[in-house]
Design a protein around this motif. Structure first.
Motif, mmCIF file in Angstrom:
data_model
loop_
_atom_site.group_PDB
_atom_site.id
_atom_site.type_symbol
_atom_site.label_atom_id
_atom_site.label_comp_id
_atom_site.label_asym_id
_atom_site.label_seq_id
_atom_site.Cartn_x
_atom_site.Cartn_y
_atom_site.Cartn_z
ATOM 1 N N ALA B 29 13.390 92.890 17.637
ATOM 2 C CA ALA B 29 12.382 93.472 18.523
ATOM 3 C C ALA B 29 11.538 92.377 19.154
ATOM 4 O O ALA B 29 11.620 91.212 18.757
ATOM 5 C CB ALA B 29 11.499 94.421 17.731
ATOM 6 N N LYS B 30 10.746 92.738 20.147
ATOM 7 C CA LYS B 30 9.924 91.738 20.849
ATOM 8 C C LYS B 30 8.676 91.389 20.042
ATOM 9 O O LYS B 30 8.352 90.230 19.868
ATOM 10 C CB LYS B 30 9.496 92.285 22.214
ATOM 11 N N CYS B 31 7.971 92.396 19.613
ATOM 12 C CA CYS B 31 6.788 92.097 18.808
ATOM 13 C C CYS B 31 6.438 93.280 17.905
ATOM 14 O O CYS B 31 6.874 94.407 18.144
ATOM 15 C CB CYS B 31 5.591 91.709 19.679
ATOM 16 N N ALA B 32 5.688 92.967 16.901
ATOM 17 C CA ALA B 32 5.251 93.997 15.957
ATOM 18 C C ALA B 32 3.747 93.848 15.756
ATOM 19 O O ALA B 32 3.234 92.741 15.619
ATOM 20 C CB ALA B 32 5.981 93.825 14.630
ATOM 21 N N LEU B 33 3.047 94.960 15.791
ATOM 22 C CA LEU B 33 1.599 94.961 15.591
ATOM 23 C C LEU B 33 1.275 95.876 14.421
ATOM 24 O O LEU B 33 1.943 96.891 14.223
ATOM 25 C CB LEU B 33 0.860 95.493 16.819
ATOM 26 N N LYS B 87 11.322 102.390 30.772
ATOM 27 C CA LYS B 87 12.524 101.967 31.503
ATOM 28 C C LYS B 87 13.134 100.731 30.846
ATOM 29 O O LYS B 87 14.340 100.633 30.693
ATOM 30 C CB LYS B 87 12.161 101.654 32.957
ATOM 31 N N LYS B 88 12.246 99.780 30.504
ATOM 32 C CA LYS B 88 12.746 98.550 29.877
ATOM 33 C C LYS B 88 12.274 98.420 28.431
ATOM 34 O O LYS B 88 13.045 98.120 27.548
ATOM 35 C CB LYS B 88 12.266 97.332 30.676
ATOM 36 N N ASP B 89 10.993 98.643 28.257
ATOM 37 C CA ASP B 89 10.419 98.463 26.919
ATOM 38 C C ASP B 89 10.114 99.814 26.265
ATOM 39 O O ASP B 89 9.752 100.767 26.951
ATOM 40 C CB ASP B 89 9.133 97.634 27.009
ATOM 41 N N HIS B 90 10.241 99.805 24.974
ATOM 42 C CA HIS B 90 10.007 101.030 24.219
ATOM 43 C C HIS B 90 9.084 100.717 23.052
ATOM 44 O O HIS B 90 9.016 99.573 22.599
ATOM 45 C CB HIS B 90 11.329 101.599 23.695
ATOM 46 N N ILE B 91 8.413 101.731 22.593
ATOM 47 C CA ILE B 91 7.487 101.532 21.478
ATOM 48 C C ILE B 91 7.835 102.496 20.347
ATOM 49 O O ILE B 91 8.018 103.688 20.579
ATOM 50 C CB ILE B 91 6.025 101.767 21.933
ATOM 51 N N HIS B 92 7.911 101.928 19.178
ATOM 52 C CA HIS B 92 8.156 102.731 17.979
ATOM 53 C C HIS B 92 6.944 102.590 17.078
ATOM 54 O O HIS B 92 6.525 101.484 16.747
ATOM 55 C CB HIS B 92 9.411 102.203 17.270
ATOM 56 N N MET B 93 6.358 103.713 16.719
ATOM 57 C CA MET B 93 5.186 103.672 15.838
ATOM 58 C C MET B 93 5.503 104.437 14.565
ATOM 59 O O MET B 93 6.068 105.525 14.625
ATOM 60 C CB MET B 93 3.990 104.346 16.515
ATOM 61 N N SER B 94 5.118 103.861 13.457
ATOM 62 C CA SER B 94 5.314 104.589 12.205
ATOM 63 C C SER B 94 4.111 104.364 11.317
ATOM 64 O O SER B 94 3.427 103.345 11.413
ATOM 65 C CB SER B 94 6.603 104.135 11.516
ATOM 66 N N LEU B 102 2.224 100.936 12.032
ATOM 67 C CA LEU B 102 3.105 99.819 12.373
ATOM 68 C C LEU B 102 3.700 100.090 13.743
ATOM 69 O O LEU B 102 4.334 101.124 13.958
ATOM 70 C CB LEU B 102 4.215 99.685 11.319
ATOM 71 N N VAL B 103 3.469 99.181 14.670
ATOM 72 C CA VAL B 103 3.931 99.368 16.047
ATOM 73 C C VAL B 103 4.965 98.297 16.355
ATOM 74 O O VAL B 103 4.709 97.114 16.160
ATOM 75 C CB VAL B 103 2.749 99.236 17.029
ATOM 76 N N VAL B 104 6.125 98.725 16.807
ATOM 77 C CA VAL B 104 7.173 97.767 17.184
ATOM 78 C C VAL B 104 7.497 97.971 18.654
ATOM 79 O O VAL B 104 7.786 99.092 19.077
ATOM 80 C CB VAL B 104 8.449 97.965 16.332
ATOM 81 N N ILE B 105 7.398 96.901 19.417
ATOM 82 C CA ILE B 105 7.755 96.975 20.837
ATOM 83 C C ILE B 105 9.098 96.282 21.006
ATOM 84 O O ILE B 105 9.281 95.150 20.543
ATOM 85 C CB ILE B 105 6.675 96.313 21.708
ATOM 86 N N PHE B 106 10.023 96.961 21.635
ATOM 87 C CA PHE B 106 11.369 96.383 21.760
ATOM 88 C C PHE B 106 11.971 96.773 23.100
ATOM 89 O O PHE B 106 11.456 97.634 23.803
ATOM 90 C CB PHE B 106 12.263 96.846 20.596
ATOM 91 N N ASP B 107 13.071 96.084 23.451
ATOM 92 C CA ASP B 107 13.739 96.403 24.716
ATOM 93 C C ASP B 107 15.201 96.723 24.449
ATOM 94 O O ASP B 107 15.583 96.986 23.304
ATOM 95 C CB ASP B 107 13.553 95.264 25.732
ATOM 96 N N MET B 114 18.193 100.629 14.930
ATOM 97 C CA MET B 114 17.899 99.389 14.209
ATOM 98 C C MET B 114 16.401 99.271 13.932
ATOM 99 O O MET B 114 15.979 98.921 12.834
ATOM 100 C CB MET B 114 18.340 98.178 15.050
ATOM 101 N N VAL B 115 15.625 99.545 14.968
ATOM 102 C CA VAL B 115 14.175 99.428 14.821
ATOM 103 C C VAL B 115 13.697 100.419 13.764
ATOM 104 O O VAL B 115 12.883 100.086 12.899
ATOM 105 C CB VAL B 115 13.469 99.683 16.175
ATOM 106 N N ARG B 116 14.234 101.596 13.816
ATOM 107 C CA ARG B 116 13.815 102.628 12.873
ATOM 108 C C ARG B 116 14.141 102.233 11.436
ATOM 109 O O ARG B 116 13.341 102.390 10.520
ATOM 110 C CB ARG B 116 14.519 103.935 13.250
ATOM 111 N N LEU B 117 15.334 101.702 11.297
ATOM 112 C CA LEU B 117 15.788 101.301 9.961
ATOM 113 C C LEU B 117 14.889 100.216 9.373
ATOM 114 O O LEU B 117 14.379 100.340 8.255
ATOM 115 C CB LEU B 117 17.225 100.785 10.070
ATOM 116 N N TYR B 118 14.660 99.175 10.167
ATOM 117 C CA TYR B 118 13.865 98.062 9.656
ATOM 118 C C TYR B 118 12.381 98.412 9.554
ATOM 119 O O TYR B 118 11.677 97.910 8.688
ATOM 120 C CB TYR B 118 14.077 96.814 10.527
ATOM 121 N N ALA B 119 11.922 99.270 10.466
ATOM 122 C CA ALA B 119 10.507 99.667 10.407
ATOM 123 C C ALA B 119 10.240 100.482 9.139
ATOM 124 O O ALA B 119 9.191 100.341 8.502
ATOM 125 C CB ALA B 119 10.140 100.469 11.638
#
Lengths: 332, 161
Positions: B29-33, B87-94, B102-107, B114-119
């Motif tokens: 992912a691009k970044c995690a907050l 369109k390009k970037d997506h945000i996953h919050m859990s 936990l916020v993961v921004i990815f493209d 994958m993001v869901r699994l690791y988050a």
């Protein structure tokens, strides 16, 4: 609840402007935003309707700089004043440190002021706060309008808990900063009084020296962080730790995707996820990973845990495919 | 008010950052907050230089809070995962434990799976760390005695009509 981040050296407070609709809460923030230096404030964010009525909240972060080695940050929020937005109004109050109640001084708005204060009390109660214990400053706004109620009357009817009061005309800026300074003072005094007294004796304030509570905890903490080359003084250790954190953030690895191993991991995991029943597999692998993390070494956490997941998923995924094709073509 | 203070020390932040870094490497992912539910940014990893993380933290926490109310209205205690697709970037919050997000921004270089699994994995680890923070902070801590006075001096300089 003042948030203190010892690693980022930040003290963060949340201040909420509360009050009835159109009493001037957003105007307070707009004035602050327009008058404080650019390097002190962030952008003013308004979640408002087309007609510029606050729908959810306005948000203005203020950073007043470093005090005793800690950056003091204040987050100013407003709530939507209109009665039917109570659900969102309540949400903004979560984790509040101090409240500015902006009352409208016009006679016809008195009922709305009282209703809003009652509503504030109820909403605070739902979060377990007592309005008598939380820092509140009362602002009598719109004093520049003709025919406003006298301050004594407003005070008698609205000031339940002997809160500090200020007269204001937010549109021209009168009393806005006085109100804000007062609430910040009460919030910080409250945070101070709720702290443990012994480890907080005044530090010899010189430049970026961290406060004594950090010094008190740093020797054992720095051992855990493993910084053997640090100078023996507690102060030096903390400063060095801080430096390390900044480096950690700046020297973040290159954008992911270039490493072969990472790609391999992705491929394997994607196959696993695609091969249906992914929830079961994911749950199984997660359990394994959690166990693996418990026993991990610090050097290469990724390498430790991914192979744990990969082989099992790969075997299961491939096994299924082989079986399927064997059956399909009758291969033995 | 001081009972639920969030006080994070050096050691815990390092643990949290290590977990976020693992998450980023794993999920690509691009970044995690990590944001607390009150809107304060706890820490961040990855490419966040171009982001206004303070505002982002407040808005994400607000978004999560409103979703929680929606959940309550439909009879759920809480929606534990939120996903915004762009369109390009997506945000996953859990949700992490009781009080953090936990916020993961990815493209498109990675997938939501994958993001869901690791988050999910990171959330479990972070929950443990926050439990420790909660336990440690019971000793009480706060700001120094002269913090308030010095803050007032600074405010006098900054807040001038």
């Amino acid at each position: 609840m003042v948030s203190i981040n010892y690693s980022a050296r930040e003290v963060c407070c949340k201040i909420v402007y509360y009050g009835p609709g159109l009493s001037g809460k957003t105007t307070n923030l707009q004035y602050v935003h327009s008058k404080v230096p650019n390097n002190t404030r962030g952008d003013l964010i308004s979640l408002a309707t087309e007609a510029d009525r606050t729908l959810y909240f306005d948000f203005l972060p203020i950073n007043i700089g470093t005090i005793n080695g800690f950056t003091a940050k204040f987050q100013l929020y407003t709530v939507p004043g209109q009665v039917y937005y109570n659900a969102t109004r309540k949400l903004v109050l979560r984790g509040v440190d101090g409240i500015v109640f902006v009352a409208d001084s016009q006679p016809e708005k008195m009922d709305e002021n009282i209703e809003s204060i009652t509503n504030l009390e109820e909403n605070l109660k739902e979060y377990g706060y007592d309005i008598n214990n939380i820092p509140v400053v009362l602002q009598f706004n719109k004093r520049d309008l003709p025919g406003v109620l006298p301050v004594e009357e407003l005070n008698a009817r609205l000031n339940k808990c002997n809160w500090p009061t200020f007269e204001a005309s937010a549109s021209i800026g009168n009393g806005v900063f006085d109100t804000l300074k007062k609430i910040i003072k009460i919030v910080l005094d409250k945070a101070k009084s709720s702290s443990a007294p012994k480890i907080r004796s005044a530090p010899a304030a010189s430049g970026p020296t961290p406060p004594p509570d950090v010094q008190a905890m740093s020797p054992e903490k720095s051992e855990l962080v493993r910084e053997p080359a640090l100078p023996p003084s507690a102060t030096g250790e903390v400063r060095s730790s801080t430096g390390k954190i900044i480096v950690t953030e700046a020297a973040y690895r290159p954008y992911p995707g270039s490493e072969k191993e990472a790609q391999r991991e992705k491929k394997i995991s994607s196959v696993a996820l695609a091969s249906s029943k992914d929830d079961e597999l994911a749950a199984a692998s997660l359990e394994k990973n959690v166990i693996a993390h418990d026993n991990k070494t610090e050097e290469s956490p990724i390498r430790m845990h991914t192979p744990q997941m990969a082989p099992s998923l790969k075997r299961r995924g491939e096994g299924k495919k082989r079986g399927f094709f064997k059956r399909l073509f009758g291969i033995k | 008010m001081s009972d639920d203070s969030l006080i994070i020390y050096e050691e815990e932040i390092k643990q949290i950052e290590a977990i976020l870094t693992r998450l980023l490497k794993g999920a690509e992912a691009k970044c995690a907050l990590l944001v607390d539910k009150d809107g304060h940014m706890i820490t961040r990893q990855g490419f966040t230089q171009s982001l206004d993380t303070t505002a982002l933290g407040a808005l994400l926490a607000g978004s999560f809070a409103s979703t929680k109310e929606i959940a309550r209205l439909v009879g759920e205690p809480e929606f534990s995962v939120l996903f915004h697709q762009g369109k390009k970037d997506h945000i996953h919050m859990s949700i992490v434990g009781e009080r953090s997000i936990l916020v993961v921004i990815f493209d498109d270089r990675t997938t939501i799976g994958m993001v869901r699994l690791y988050a999910k994995e990171a959330s479990l680890e972070l929950t443990k760390v926050f439990q420790e923070i909660q336990n440690n902070s019971k000793g009480g801590a706060g700001i120094s005695d002269d913090f308030s006075e010095e803050a007032q001096d600074k405010l006098d300089d900054i807040f001038q009509d």
